[in-house]
Scaffold this motif. Structure first.
Motif, PDB file in Angstrom:
ATOM      1  N   SER A  83     -60.180  77.864-120.858  1.00 17.84           N
ATOM      2  CA  SER A  83     -60.556  78.833-121.893  1.00 17.84           C
ATOM      3  C   SER A  83     -62.031  78.659-122.273  1.00 17.84           C
ATOM      4  CB  SER A  83     -59.643  78.704-123.116  1.00 17.84           C
ATOM      5  OG  SER A  83     -58.387  79.282-122.855  1.00 17.84           O
ATOM      6  N   TRP A  84     -62.882  79.183-121.422  1.00 21.50           N
ATOM      7  CA  TRP A  84     -64.318  79.291-121.674  1.00 21.50           C
ATOM      8  C   TRP A  84     -64.643  80.763-121.838  1.00 21.50           C
ATOM      9  CZ3 TRP A  84     -66.486  74.609-122.206  1.00 21.50           C
ATOM     10  CH2 TRP A  84     -65.900  73.526-121.541  1.00 21.50           C
ATOM     11  N   PRO A  85     -65.630  81.153-122.618  1.00 17.28           N
ATOM     12  CA  PRO A  85     -66.528  80.325-123.402  1.00 17.28           C
ATOM     13  C   PRO A  85     -65.823  79.562-124.531  1.00 17.28           C
ATOM     14  CG  PRO A  85     -67.497  82.481-123.045  1.00 17.28           C
ATOM     15  CD  PRO A  85     -66.089  82.543-122.575  1.00 17.28           C
ATOM     16  N   ALA A  86     -66.338  78.336-124.710  1.00 14.94           N
ATOM     17  CA  ALA A  86     -65.862  77.468-125.763  1.00 14.94           C
ATOM     18  C   ALA A  86     -67.062  76.759-126.375  1.00 14.94           C
ATOM     19  CB  ALA A  86     -64.892  76.433-125.199  1.00 14.94           C
ATOM     20  N   PHE A  87     -66.931  76.434-127.646  1.00 16.90           N
ATOM     21  CA  PHE A  87     -67.973  75.647-128.290  1.00 16.90           C
ATOM     22  C   PHE A  87     -67.744  74.187-127.947  1.00 16.90           C
ATOM     23  CE2 PHE A  87     -69.947  73.326-131.835  1.00 16.90           C
ATOM     24  CZ  PHE A  87     -71.214  73.893-131.809  1.00 16.90           C
ATOM     25  N   ARG A  88     -68.704  73.551-127.253  1.00 16.42           N
ATOM     26  CA  ARG A  88     -68.614  72.130-126.952  1.00 16.42           C
ATOM     27  C   ARG A  88     -69.258  71.371-128.099  1.00 16.42           C
ATOM     28  NH1 ARG A  88     -68.223  69.726-121.729  1.00 16.42           N
ATOM     29  NH2 ARG A  88     -68.371  67.766-122.840  1.00 16.42           N
ATOM     30  N   VAL A  89     -68.427  70.697-128.886  1.00 10.74           N
ATOM     31  CA  VAL A  89     -68.922  69.993-130.068  1.00 10.74           C
ATOM     32  C   VAL A  89     -69.993  68.976-129.671  1.00 10.74           C
ATOM     33  CG1 VAL A  89     -68.260  68.488-131.981  1.00 10.74           C
ATOM     34  CG2 VAL A  89     -66.771  70.382-131.318  1.00 10.74           C
ATOM     35  N   GLY A  90     -69.734  68.226-128.609  1.00 11.05           N
ATOM     36  CA  GLY A  90     -70.679  67.202-128.160  1.00 11.05           C
ATOM     37  C   GLY A  90     -71.999  67.781-127.661  1.00 11.05           C
ATOM     38  N   HIS A  91     -71.978  69.028-127.228  1.00 14.08           N
ATOM     39  CA  HIS A  91     -73.210  69.671-126.744  1.00 14.08           C
ATOM     40  C   HIS A  91     -73.867  70.529-127.821  1.00 14.08           C
ATOM     41  CE1 HIS A  91     -72.040  69.604-122.166  1.00 14.08           C
ATOM     42  NE2 HIS A  91     -71.757  68.472-122.778  1.00 14.08           N
ATOM     43  N   ASP A  92     -73.127  70.812-128.902  1.00 13.39           N
ATOM     44  CA  ASP A  92     -73.592  71.698-129.971  1.00 13.39           C
ATOM     45  C   ASP A  92     -74.001  73.065-129.409  1.00 13.39           C
ATOM     46  OD1 ASP A  92     -74.066  72.359-132.590  1.00 13.39           O
ATOM     47  OD2 ASP A  92     -76.117  71.609-132.615  1.00 13.39           O
ATOM     48  N   ASN A  93     -73.284  73.537-128.413  1.00 14.06           N
ATOM     49  CA  ASN A  93     -73.574  74.819-127.781  1.00 14.06           C
ATOM     50  C   ASN A  93     -72.288  75.435-127.242  1.00 14.06           C
ATOM     51  OD1 ASN A  93     -76.454  75.836-127.330  1.00 14.06           O
ATOM     52  ND2 ASN A  93     -76.703  73.641-126.969  1.00 14.06           N
ATOM     53  N   VAL A  94     -72.307  76.759-127.132  1.00 16.15           N
ATOM     54  CA  VAL A  94     -71.213  77.441-126.444  1.00 16.15           C
ATOM     55  C   VAL A  94     -71.449  77.302-124.948  1.00 16.15           C
ATOM     56  CG1 VAL A  94     -70.211  79.701-125.961  1.00 16.15           C
ATOM     57  CG2 VAL A  94     -70.725  79.058-128.306  1.00 16.15           C
ATOM     58  N   ARG A  95     -70.386  76.996-124.193  1.00 15.99           N
ATOM     59  CA  ARG A  95     -70.511  76.794-122.745  1.00 15.99           C
ATOM     60  C   ARG A  95     -69.599  77.749-121.974  1.00 15.99           C
ATOM     61  NH1 ARG A  95     -75.355  74.539-122.614  1.00 15.99           N
ATOM     62  NH2 ARG A  95     -75.440  72.352-123.240  1.00 15.99           N
ATOM     63  N   SER A  96     -69.970  78.007-120.734  1.00 10.75           N
ATOM     64  CA  SER A  96     -69.246  78.971-119.885  1.00 10.75           C
ATOM     65  C   SER A  96     -68.421  78.268-118.806  1.00 10.75           C
ATOM     66  CB  SER A  96     -70.263  79.873-119.191  1.00 10.75           C
ATOM     67  OG  SER A  96     -71.086  79.083-118.340  1.00 10.75           O
ATOM     68  N   SER A  97     -67.609  79.038-118.097  1.00  7.39           N
ATOM     69  CA  SER A  97     -66.875  78.508-116.936  1.00  7.39           C
ATOM     70  C   SER A  97     -67.852  77.971-115.900  1.00  7.39           C
ATOM     71  CB  SER A  97     -66.044  79.611-116.274  1.00  7.39           C
ATOM     72  OG  SER A  97     -65.132  80.158-117.180  1.00  7.39           O
ATOM     73  N   GLN A  98     -68.907  78.728-115.641  1.00  7.97           N
ATOM     74  CA  GLN A  98     -69.886  78.311-114.635  1.00  7.97           C
ATOM     75  C   GLN A  98     -70.552  76.992-115.042  1.00  7.97           C
ATOM     76  OE1 GLN A  98     -70.953  79.447-111.634  1.00  7.97           O
ATOM     77  NE2 GLN A  98     -69.616  81.218-111.474  1.00  7.97           N
ATOM     78  N   HIS A  99     -70.761  76.801-116.330  1.00 11.20           N
ATOM     79  CA  HIS A  99     -71.351  75.552-116.802  1.00 11.20           C
ATOM     80  C   HIS A  99     -70.400  74.386-116.558  1.00 11.20           C
ATOM     81  CE1 HIS A  99     -72.712  72.491-119.730  1.00 11.20           C
ATOM     82  NE2 HIS A  99     -73.914  73.000-119.526  1.00 11.20           N
ATOM     83  N   ARG A 100     -69.102  74.630-116.767  1.00  6.27           N
ATOM     84  CA  ARG A 100     -68.092  73.583-116.525  1.00  6.27           C
ATOM     85  C   ARG A 100     -68.060  73.190-115.040  1.00  6.27           C
ATOM     86  NH1 ARG A 100     -66.405  69.321-118.610  1.00  6.27           N
ATOM     87  NH2 ARG A 100     -67.457  68.766-116.704  1.00  6.27           N
ATOM     88  N   VAL A 101     -68.093  74.210-114.178  1.00  3.66           N
ATOM     89  CA  VAL A 101     -68.054  73.954-112.737  1.00  3.66           C
ATOM     90  C   VAL A 101     -69.286  73.128-112.319  1.00  3.66           C
ATOM     91  CG1 VAL A 101     -68.179  75.038-110.462  1.00  3.66           C
ATOM     92  CG2 VAL A 101     -66.699  76.014-112.201  1.00  3.66           C
ATOM     93  N   ARG A 102     -70.453  73.538-112.808  1.00  4.66           N
ATOM     94  CA  ARG A 102     -71.681  72.815-112.489  1.00  4.66           C
ATOM     95  C   ARG A 102     -71.590  71.356-112.955  1.00  4.66           C
ATOM     96  NH1 ARG A 102     -77.499  73.939-115.384  1.00  4.66           N
ATOM     97  NH2 ARG A 102     -76.576  72.517-116.909  1.00  4.66           N
ATOM     98  N   GLY A 103     -71.085  71.159-114.188  1.00  3.85           N
ATOM     99  CA  GLY A 103     -70.975  69.813-114.741  1.00  3.85           C
ATOM    100  C   GLY A 103     -70.026  68.933-113.942  1.00  3.85           C
ATOM    101  N   CYS A 104     -68.903  69.499-113.503  1.00  6.24           N
ATOM    102  CA  CYS A 104     -67.933  68.713-112.736  1.00  6.24           C
ATOM    103  C   CYS A 104     -68.530  68.272-111.398  1.00  6.24           C
ATOM    104  CB  CYS A 104     -66.648  69.504-112.516  1.00  6.24           C
ATOM    105  SG  CYS A 104     -65.563  69.546-113.955  1.00  6.24           S
ATOM    106  N   TYR A 105     -69.206  69.165-110.681  1.00  4.59           N
ATOM    107  CA  TYR A 105     -69.803  68.772-109.393  1.00  4.59           C
ATOM    108  C   TYR A 105     -70.907  67.737-109.584  1.00  4.59           C
ATOM    109  CZ  TYR A 105     -67.025  71.669-106.352  1.00  4.59           C
ATOM    110  OH  TYR A 105     -65.975  72.177-105.640  1.00  4.59           O
ATOM    111  N   TRP A 106     -71.628  67.856-110.678  1.00  9.02           N
ATOM    112  CA  TRP A 106     -72.678  66.870-110.990  1.00  9.02           C
ATOM    113  C   TRP A 106     -72.032  65.504-111.239  1.00  9.02           C
ATOM    114  CZ3 TRP A 106     -74.132  64.535-115.885  1.00  9.02           C
ATOM    115  CH2 TRP A 106     -75.403  63.942-115.883  1.00  9.02           C
ATOM    116  N   GLN A 107     -70.971  65.488-112.034  1.00  9.22           N
ATOM    117  CA  GLN A 107     -70.267  64.224-112.295  1.00  9.22           C
ATOM    118  C   GLN A 107     -69.624  63.670-111.023  1.00  9.22           C
ATOM    119  OE1 GLN A 107     -70.463  62.497-114.904  1.00  9.22           O
ATOM    120  NE2 GLN A 107     -70.361  63.692-116.794  1.00  9.22           N
ATOM    121  N   MET A 108     -69.183  64.550-110.140  1.00 12.92           N
ATOM    122  CA  MET A 108     -68.564  64.100-108.886  1.00 12.92           C
ATOM    123  C   MET A 108     -69.600  63.642-107.864  1.00 12.92           C
ATOM    124  SD  MET A 108     -65.234  66.479-108.135  1.00 12.92           S
ATOM    125  CE  MET A 108     -66.008  68.084-108.091  1.00 12.92           C
TER     126      MET A 108
END
Lengths: 280, 217
Positions: free
Chosen positions: A220-245
């Motif tokens: 369920s994106w867009p969602a407000f990421r409390v730790g980022h203090d920003n609204v984030r998208s599905s594409q942002h989640r995908v990018r973050g996961c590949y970066w972490q991987m």
């Protein structure tokens, strides 16, 4: 009075049985309906976030997005009301929960972000170099304002990405392969973290793709990421996961990213979307 | 032009549709590989810390390929046998035998998730050494509450097992390439994939086995 209750009871039961897809519910009520259905440490991990959901900062972002959507903008001085997100030009209610989908006008399977970019370029005349399109992340970006607005009009709708066109199933199936594809320095795949229930990375409880009631919150994106203090998208989640991987940078709105989003949306099929959501 | 080995009819149809839409430039084993390597899925030419590119990172080796094929299924005996033998061949022991290093340095390695990330931000190994991030998945020091649970708890590891040669050898191999004992495990191959140096592995082992380490209190 007793008779009246008896008459209403079957109606109530029927409603409850068809799960909780109900656009009139607030996002926190949608989440509560899922918590009531399944025992999930992921869904309940932050009581503070659940408490804050009625005051989700994402609402302000959505409001700004609505203004942007209606405003005549770009070299062609047009609003986005002529944009077809799959249910006809300007029809936004429940449109996002039926994406990604195949669009005949482009011959491609598109997710929310790629469709939005397409409309901003074709209807409004923006170019890829314009900030309106180039800046993809952060609550202050046009892209996130618009996505948050469009997404919020699918709150409570059940995820239902169409699988009628062969490209839609092909992309979903390719997305499944990507989900289980191990690579990179650490041999990770998406399944490393999202194939089991109740597991944690450090203190964070992870969502399991095999439990749709859990997975709907995860996607369920867009969602407000409390730790980022920003609204984030599905594409942002995908990018973050590949970066972490440790697998490098996936290109925004590439077919690879859309394939993955097709698979993950299909996995939440039938469960109500929480939009906008609030995440840790 | 398209030479596919094992495509079934539905797969051929999909390839035909996608061929018409995406214009293939080469032949990939699967649609997902094509999306990664031929359809602009990733920034393949970006440099990595180990001196290669993202393309190298995304190119699967034997164990990655075989284990990916399982999907959501648990490992079957044929896959297990093939993965275990690939893993066994990969093990390299330290020249002077397995020795325990400095548990304090090992603790820092266990806590650090820095390293090998490439993309919108890229980790700079010249500024900070890469870590092993053991705490992401394992409990170690019983006083640390922010521990992951993807892997088993390792609290009291050395206290429970002692420091005999067989257990040191086993722990070394699990860190170096865990597929020797756990085929298609989620755990990274810290030695084989050069995530950690030999010295770092020996420091992490001290964190697990040293009687003074917080893990064993």
């Amino acid at each position: 009075m007793f008779n009246r209750t008896l008459l209403v009871l079957p109606v109530v039961l029927a409603f409850a049985a068809t799960a909780s897809a109900d656009p009139s519910m607030a996002p926190e009520e949608v989440l509560q309906s899922l918590i009531d259905k399944v025992d999930s440490k992921y869904l309940t991990q932050s009581s503070q976030n659940i408490m804050m959901m009625p005051d989700n900062p994402a609402y302000w972002v959505a409001e700004e997005g609505e203004e942007l959507f209606m405003e005549k903008r770009g070299p062609k001085n047009a609003s986005l009301e002529g944009c077809d997100f799959g249910k006809g030009p300007g029809v936004l209610e429940g449109a996002y929960t039926e994406m990604p989908r195949y669009f005949a006008d482009t011959g491609k399977v598109m997710d929310l972000e790629s469709r939005l970019v397409h409309c901003m370029m074709t209807l409004q005349g923006f170019s890829k170099k314009d900030a309106a399109i180039k800046k993809r992340h952060g609550s202050g970006s046009d892209m996130m304002k618009l996505q948050t607005y469009i997404g919020s009009l699918s709150n409570g709708y059940a995820w239902n990405p169409p699988m009628d066109h062969p490209m839609e199933t092909a992309m979903r199936d390719a997305g499944k392969e990507l989900f289980y594809r191990r690579a990179g320095t650490l041999d990770f795949s998406c399944n490393t973290c999202h194939g089991d229930t109740g597991k944690r990375i450090r203190a964070s409880v992870l969502p399991n793709i095999n439990v749709p009631e859990e997975w709907t919150k995860a996607i369920s994106w867009p969602a407000f990421r409390v730790g980022h203090d920003n609204v984030r998208s599905s594409q942002h989640r995908v990018r973050g996961c590949y970066w972490q991987m440790r697998q490098g940078r996936i290109e925004a709105t590439s077919d690879a990213s859309i394939a993955l989003i097709s698979y993950w949306t299909d996995a939440a099929r039938g469960q109500p979307a929480i939009l906008p959501d609030m995440k840790r | 032009m398209i030479k596919h080995k094992n495509y079934t009819t539905p797969a051929l149809t999909l390839v035909a549709i996608l061929f018409a839409t995406f214009s293939y430039t080469a032949v990939a084993d699967s649609l997902s590989d094509s999306l990664i390597f031929e359809q602009g899925g990733f920034r393949l030419s970006q440099k990595t810390q180990e001196g290669g590119t993202v393309k190298d990172r995304l190119t699967q080796d034997g164990i990655q390929k075989v284990c990916s094929k399982l999907g959501a299924a648990s490992v079957d005996s044929n896959t297990a046998a093939s993965v275990t033998s690939m893993a066994r061949e990969s093990i390299k022991k330290p020249a002077g035998g397995i020795k325990l290093g400095d548990w304090k340095k090992g603790e820092a390695v266990a806590r650090s998730g820095y390293g090998f990330r490439v993309g919108h931000k890229t980790d700079d190994h010249s500024k900070r050494e890469a870590g092993g991030n053991c705490y992401a998945c394992h409990q170690l020091d019983p006083n640390e509450i922010a521990f992951g649970t993807l892997g088993p708890s390792l609290t009291g590891y050395g206290k429970l097992r002692g420091t005999g040669e067989p257990i040191l050898n086993y722990a070394y191999e699990v860190i170096y390439n865990p597929h020797v004992y756990f085929p298609c495990t989620h755990m990274p191959r810290f030695g084989h994939n050069n995530v950690l140096t030999g010295q770092q592995i020996s420091d992490v082992m001290a964190y697990l086995f040293d009687s003074a380490s917080p893990v064993n209190q």
